[in-house]
Motif scaffolding. Structure first.
Motif, PDB file in Angstrom:
ATOM      1  N   GLU A 131      32.243 -18.584  30.461  1.00  0.00           N
ATOM      2  CA  GLU A 131      30.916 -19.195  30.452  1.00  0.00           C
ATOM      3  C   GLU A 131      30.144 -18.777  29.212  1.00  0.00           C
ATOM      4  OE1 GLU A 131      29.572 -17.773  34.276  1.00  0.00           O
ATOM      5  OE2 GLU A 131      29.858 -19.765  35.150  1.00  0.00           O
ATOM      6  N   GLY A 132      29.538 -19.753  28.547  1.00  0.00           N
ATOM      7  CA  GLY A 132      28.764 -19.425  27.354  1.00  0.00           C
ATOM      8  C   GLY A 132      28.448 -20.626  26.490  1.00  0.00           C
ATOM      9  N   HIS A 133      29.288 -21.668  26.541  1.00  0.00           N
ATOM     10  CA  HIS A 133      28.951 -22.884  25.797  1.00  0.00           C
ATOM     11  C   HIS A 133      27.817 -23.621  26.500  1.00  0.00           C
ATOM     12  CE1 HIS A 133      31.888 -23.296  22.557  1.00  0.00           C
ATOM     13  NE2 HIS A 133      32.838 -22.868  23.372  1.00  0.00           N
ATOM     14  N   VAL A 134      26.989 -24.293  25.707  1.00  0.00           N
ATOM     15  CA  VAL A 134      25.990 -25.206  26.264  1.00  0.00           C
ATOM     16  C   VAL A 134      26.599 -26.606  26.127  1.00  0.00           C
ATOM     17  CG1 VAL A 134      23.569 -25.909  26.125  1.00  0.00           C
ATOM     18  CG2 VAL A 134      24.264 -23.682  25.238  1.00  0.00           C
ATOM     19  N   PHE A 135      26.502 -27.440  27.134  1.00  0.00           N
ATOM     20  CA  PHE A 135      27.115 -28.777  27.130  1.00  0.00           C
ATOM     21  C   PHE A 135      28.644 -28.697  27.207  1.00  0.00           C
ATOM     22  CE2 PHE A 135      23.375 -29.239  24.113  1.00  0.00           C
ATOM     23  CZ  PHE A 135      22.479 -29.589  25.101  1.00  0.00           C
ATOM     24  N   ASP A 136      29.289 -29.827  26.882  1.00  0.00           N
ATOM     25  CA  ASP A 136      30.741 -29.954  27.072  1.00  0.00           C
ATOM     26  C   ASP A 136      31.545 -29.065  26.120  1.00  0.00           C
ATOM     27  OD1 ASP A 136      30.032 -31.875  28.842  1.00  0.00           O
ATOM     28  OD2 ASP A 136      31.306 -33.451  28.018  1.00  0.00           O
ATOM     29  N   VAL A 137      32.660 -28.556  26.644  1.00  0.00           N
ATOM     30  CA  VAL A 137      33.659 -27.882  25.810  1.00  0.00           C
ATOM     31  C   VAL A 137      34.719 -28.938  25.465  1.00  0.00           C
ATOM     32  CG1 VAL A 137      35.334 -26.010  25.681  1.00  0.00           C
ATOM     33  CG2 VAL A 137      33.268 -25.727  27.060  1.00  0.00           C
ATOM     34  N   ASN A 138      34.900 -29.222  24.177  1.00  0.00           N
ATOM     35  CA  ASN A 138      35.821 -30.295  23.774  1.00  0.00           C
ATOM     36  C   ASN A 138      37.251 -29.815  23.576  1.00  0.00           C
ATOM     37  OD1 ASN A 138      33.815 -32.260  23.694  1.00  0.00           O
ATOM     38  ND2 ASN A 138      33.216 -31.683  21.622  1.00  0.00           N
ATOM     39  N   CYS A 139      37.413 -28.570  23.144  1.00  0.00           N
ATOM     40  CA  CYS A 139      38.769 -28.106  22.817  1.00  0.00           C
ATOM     41  C   CYS A 139      38.903 -26.623  23.121  1.00  0.00           C
ATOM     42  CB  CYS A 139      39.101 -28.399  21.356  1.00  0.00           C
ATOM     43  SG  CYS A 139      37.784 -27.977  20.193  1.00  0.00           S
ATOM     44  N   CYS A 140      40.081 -26.243  23.595  1.00  0.00           N
ATOM     45  CA  CYS A 140      40.363 -24.837  23.880  1.00  0.00           C
ATOM     46  C   CYS A 140      41.840 -24.574  23.617  1.00  0.00           C
ATOM     47  CB  CYS A 140      40.001 -24.493  25.331  1.00  0.00           C
ATOM     48  SG  CYS A 140      40.754 -25.558  26.575  1.00  0.00           S
ATOM     49  N   ARG A 141      42.138 -23.423  23.033  1.00  0.00           N
ATOM     50  CA  ARG A 141      43.543 -23.086  22.762  1.00  0.00           C
ATOM     51  C   ARG A 141      43.715 -21.576  22.700  1.00  0.00           C
ATOM     52  NH1 ARG A 141      46.076 -25.797  18.777  1.00  0.00           N
ATOM     53  NH2 ARG A 141      44.526 -27.428  18.499  1.00  0.00           N
ATOM     54  N   PHE A 142      44.927 -21.147  23.034  1.00  0.00           N
ATOM     55  CA  PHE A 142      45.257 -19.723  22.927  1.00  0.00           C
ATOM     56  C   PHE A 142      45.610 -19.368  21.490  1.00  0.00           C
ATOM     57  CE2 PHE A 142      46.106 -20.210  27.489  1.00  0.00           C
ATOM     58  CZ  PHE A 142      45.563 -19.035  27.989  1.00  0.00           C
ATOM     59  N   PHE A 143      45.251 -18.158  21.085  1.00  0.00           N
ATOM     60  CA  PHE A 143      45.795 -17.590  19.851  1.00  0.00           C
ATOM     61  C   PHE A 143      47.263 -17.251  20.113  1.00  0.00           C
ATOM     62  CE2 PHE A 143      41.401 -17.277  18.783  1.00  0.00           C
ATOM     63  CZ  PHE A 143      41.329 -17.124  17.410  1.00  0.00           C
ATOM     64  N   PRO A 144      48.065 -17.082  19.048  1.00  0.00           N
ATOM     65  CA  PRO A 144      49.496 -16.795  19.245  1.00  0.00           C
ATOM     66  C   PRO A 144      49.771 -15.571  20.137  1.00  0.00           C
ATOM     67  CG  PRO A 144      49.096 -17.375  16.969  1.00  0.00           C
ATOM     68  CD  PRO A 144      47.751 -17.290  17.623  1.00  0.00           C
ATOM     69  N   SER A 145      48.839 -14.619  20.176  1.00  0.00           N
ATOM     70  CA  SER A 145      49.038 -13.424  21.018  1.00  0.00           C
ATOM     71  C   SER A 145      49.052 -13.757  22.501  1.00  0.00           C
ATOM     72  CB  SER A 145      47.918 -12.418  20.765  1.00  0.00           C
ATOM     73  OG  SER A 145      46.680 -12.959  21.241  1.00  0.00           O
ATOM     74  N   GLY A 146      48.387 -14.869  22.873  1.00  0.00           N
ATOM     75  CA  GLY A 146      48.278 -15.235  24.283  1.00  0.00           C
ATOM     76  C   GLY A 146      47.197 -14.470  25.023  1.00  0.00           C
ATOM     77  N   LEU A 147      46.475 -13.592  24.314  1.00  0.00           N
ATOM     78  CA  LEU A 147      45.454 -12.753  24.966  1.00  0.00           C
ATOM     79  C   LEU A 147      44.035 -13.201  24.644  1.00  0.00           C
ATOM     80  CD1 LEU A 147      47.063  -9.293  24.085  1.00  0.00           C
ATOM     81  CD2 LEU A 147      47.270 -10.568  26.237  1.00  0.00           C
ATOM     82  N   VAL A 148      43.929 -14.137  23.692  1.00  0.00           N
ATOM     83  CA  VAL A 148      42.623 -14.549  23.189  1.00  0.00           C
ATOM     84  C   VAL A 148      42.572 -16.072  23.139  1.00  0.00           C
ATOM     85  CG1 VAL A 148      40.964 -14.221  21.292  1.00  0.00           C
ATOM     86  CG2 VAL A 148      42.656 -12.460  21.747  1.00  0.00           C
ATOM     87  N   VAL A 149      41.374 -16.634  23.419  1.00  0.00           N
ATOM     88  CA  VAL A 149      41.196 -18.091  23.455  1.00  0.00           C
ATOM     89  C   VAL A 149      40.150 -18.502  22.425  1.00  0.00           C
ATOM     90  CG1 VAL A 149      40.283 -19.996  24.886  1.00  0.00           C
ATOM     91  CG2 VAL A 149      41.881 -18.347  25.878  1.00  0.00           C
ATOM     92  N   TRP A 161      37.281 -15.801  22.932  1.00  0.00           N
ATOM     93  CA  TRP A 161      37.172 -15.150  24.241  1.00  0.00           C
ATOM     94  C   TRP A 161      38.363 -14.241  24.503  1.00  0.00           C
ATOM     95  CZ3 TRP A 161      32.990 -17.243  27.124  1.00  0.00           C
ATOM     96  CH2 TRP A 161      32.485 -18.471  26.645  1.00  0.00           C
ATOM     97  N   SER A 162      38.116 -13.184  25.250  1.00  0.00           N
ATOM     98  CA  SER A 162      39.214 -12.368  25.768  1.00  0.00           C
ATOM     99  C   SER A 162      39.738 -13.033  27.040  1.00  0.00           C
ATOM    100  CB  SER A 162      38.725 -10.957  26.092  1.00  0.00           C
ATOM    101  OG  SER A 162      39.636 -10.336  26.985  1.00  0.00           O
ATOM    102  N   ALA A 163      41.037 -13.309  27.070  1.00  0.00           N
ATOM    103  CA  ALA A 163      41.626 -13.913  28.277  1.00  0.00           C
ATOM    104  C   ALA A 163      41.742 -12.873  29.387  1.00  0.00           C
ATOM    105  CB  ALA A 163      43.000 -14.487  27.950  1.00  0.00           C
ATOM    106  N   GLU A 164      41.628 -11.592  29.008  1.00  0.00           N
ATOM    107  CA  GLU A 164      41.823 -10.521  29.997  1.00  0.00           C
ATOM    108  C   GLU A 164      40.564 -10.252  30.820  1.00  0.00           C
ATOM    109  OE1 GLU A 164      45.132  -7.711  28.037  1.00  0.00           O
ATOM    110  OE2 GLU A 164      43.351  -7.964  26.802  1.00  0.00           O
ATOM    111  N   ASP A 165      39.370 -10.297  30.154  1.00  0.00           N
ATOM    112  CA  ASP A 165      38.150 -10.007  30.926  1.00  0.00           C
ATOM    113  C   ASP A 165      37.065 -11.072  30.784  1.00  0.00           C
ATOM    114  OD1 ASP A 165      37.111  -9.612  28.428  1.00  0.00           O
ATOM    115  OD2 ASP A 165      36.885  -7.440  28.620  1.00  0.00           O
ATOM    116  N   ALA A 166      37.392 -12.197  30.128  1.00  0.00           N
ATOM    117  CA  ALA A 166      36.499 -13.362  30.015  1.00  0.00           C
ATOM    118  C   ALA A 166      35.259 -13.123  29.153  1.00  0.00           C
ATOM    119  CB  ALA A 166      36.072 -13.871  31.404  1.00  0.00           C
ATOM    120  N   THR A 167      35.230 -12.028  28.383  1.00  0.00           N
ATOM    121  CA  THR A 167      34.076 -11.812  27.505  1.00  0.00           C
ATOM    122  C   THR A 167      34.204 -12.690  26.263  1.00  0.00           C
ATOM    123  OG1 THR A 167      35.238  -9.956  26.493  1.00  0.00           O
ATOM    124  CG2 THR A 167      33.626  -9.427  28.206  1.00  0.00           C
ATOM    125  N   CYS A 168      33.050 -13.141  25.761  1.00  0.00           N
ATOM    126  CA  CYS A 168      33.023 -13.876  24.488  1.00  0.00           C
ATOM    127  C   CYS A 168      32.884 -12.842  23.381  1.00  0.00           C
ATOM    128  CB  CYS A 168      31.855 -14.860  24.472  1.00  0.00           C
ATOM    129  SG  CYS A 168      31.696 -15.719  22.898  1.00  0.00           S
TER     130      CYS A 168
END
Length: 392
Positions: A131-149, A161-168
């Protein structure tokens, strides 16, 4: 491209009961469409239905999740694959984007209700809400590590974002319009964004800083792709020394799918033009197939395959319907494409037929992601579908 075949979206369920029927059609370009049906004659001891086709069509092979049908008159055939799993509880509204982590364990998806979620790829179990974007999120992808978005939204912000604890962990500001697509350079110290403001920008993730405007084309940038260039391609030289914060940009090409019917390619480090190709309609999406081959899809249903070494004339143009091309993904020795009419298909060099991923009933399939032999799709109907290519 051979005349496309279509099938009832829920054919797998319809043909599981005695005398169950599903419709079928073939659409040769410039000729009247042919219509037919499939009928279940009973279920075998192995649980696989015995299916016959009406005149003009032939059932070549069937198992629990796939059916291979041909239309001999048009010399065309397709293998239809039903979803292995459907995840219906992750989002309640249209799902605009998804990605699967490099290890295949996690998925991330965004919805038109403004939510972005991380889930277990095996069973769809919800893990995190971002949670943190205002309005629509158009695109999302993992970094190659798989731990970050990485995500981009209509609020003109890019977020990490951290995929582990959802912090931005970082927010990038600088665009004046919604961000429509992103690409990650190498391991992800730099990322690229394309926006409705007509600019593509390069960002330094470590410092949350913009390293430069890569292109300003005066038209919305709907899709971006970064690829390693073949040695034979002249990418030009940068006019000034690149920042030491630029990591992995040399010998890379940047592809921009633009709203003004133009497909633009430039050297990522040099910012110099490689080519500008004009298509039949707005370009929505693009991807690299190799160091010199690329694909780009338009709003009026064309897939252009171009060779960067001689881009003036397409290698081929694939047109299966007038529905917008929404996503293109390099896959094995071919590609996967999805369209606004619910069709999603896999083309492979060694197969003389397309593999059709079924289930979406005329609802646009916005994005496709893969992990090994699994393909995931997200759709306007609010469902995420997972297909197993081993089911073939």
């Amino acid at each position: 491209m051979a005349a496309p075949l279509r099938i009832q979206s829920d054919w797998a369920q319809a043909l599981r009961k005695d005398e169950g029927e599903a419709w079928l059609s073939c659409h040769p370009p410039g000729k009247p469409s042919l219509y037919g049906s499939l009928t279940c004659q009973g279920i075998g001891l192995d649980g696989i239905p015995e299916v016959t086709a009406s005149e003009g069509f032939v059932v070549n092979e069937i198992n629990k999740k796939s059916i291979h049908v041909s239309c001999p008159k048009e010399n065309t055939s397709s293998k239809f694959l039903a979803p292995y799993t459907i995840f219906s509880r992750i989002h309640t509204k249209s799902i605009t984007c998804l990605d699967i982590s490099s290890g295949g364990g996690l998925g991330v998806s965004s919805s038109s209700d403004g939510s972005m979620k991380i889930w277990q790829a095996s069973n769809g179990e919800l893990r995190r809400v971002l949670e943190g974007h205002v309005f629509d999120v158009n695109c999302c992808r993992f970094f190659p590590s798989g731990l970050v978005v990485l995500s981009g939204g209509m609020d003109a912000q890019l977020k990490i974002w951290s995929a582990e604890d959802a912090t931005c962990v970082a927010t990038f500001k600088g665009h004046k319009g919604g961000i429509l697509d992103t690409a990650i350079v190498d391991r992800g110290r730099n990322v690229v964004s394309g926006s409705r403001d007509g600019t593509a920008r390069l960002w330094d993730c470590g410092r949350s800083a913009c390293l430069g405007v890569l292109a300003d084309c005066g038209s919305s940038i709907n899709g971006v792709a970064v690829g390693a260039a073949d040695n034979s391609i002249n990418l030009g030289s940068p006019e000034q020394m690149p920042s030491e914060r630029e990591v992995g940009t040399e010998a890379k090409m940047l592809l921009l799918a633009r709203e003004d019917k133009k497909l633009q390619c430039l050297g990522l480090q040099s910012r110099q033009p490689v080519f500008l190709f004009i298509g039949s309609d707005a370009f929505n999406c693009c991807t690299f197939l190799s160091g010199f081959l690329l694909l780009a899809g338009t709003q009026d249903g064309n897939i252009y395959q171009l060779d960067v070494r001689s881009p003036r004339t397409p290698v081929r143009v694939i047109h299966r319907s007038g529905a917008p091309l929404l996503s293109l993904l390099n896959f094995r020795d071919g590609f996967i494409a999805s369209q606004g009419d619910g069709s999603c298909f896999v083309v492979q060099q060694d197969l003389d037929y397309a593999i059709e991923l079924t289930g979406a009933d005329c609802d646009p399939v916005y994005k496709v992601a893969t992990w090994e032999k699994q393909i995931y799709t997200c759709c306007r109907d609010g469902l995420l579908r997972r297909y197993q290519l081993s089911d073939l």
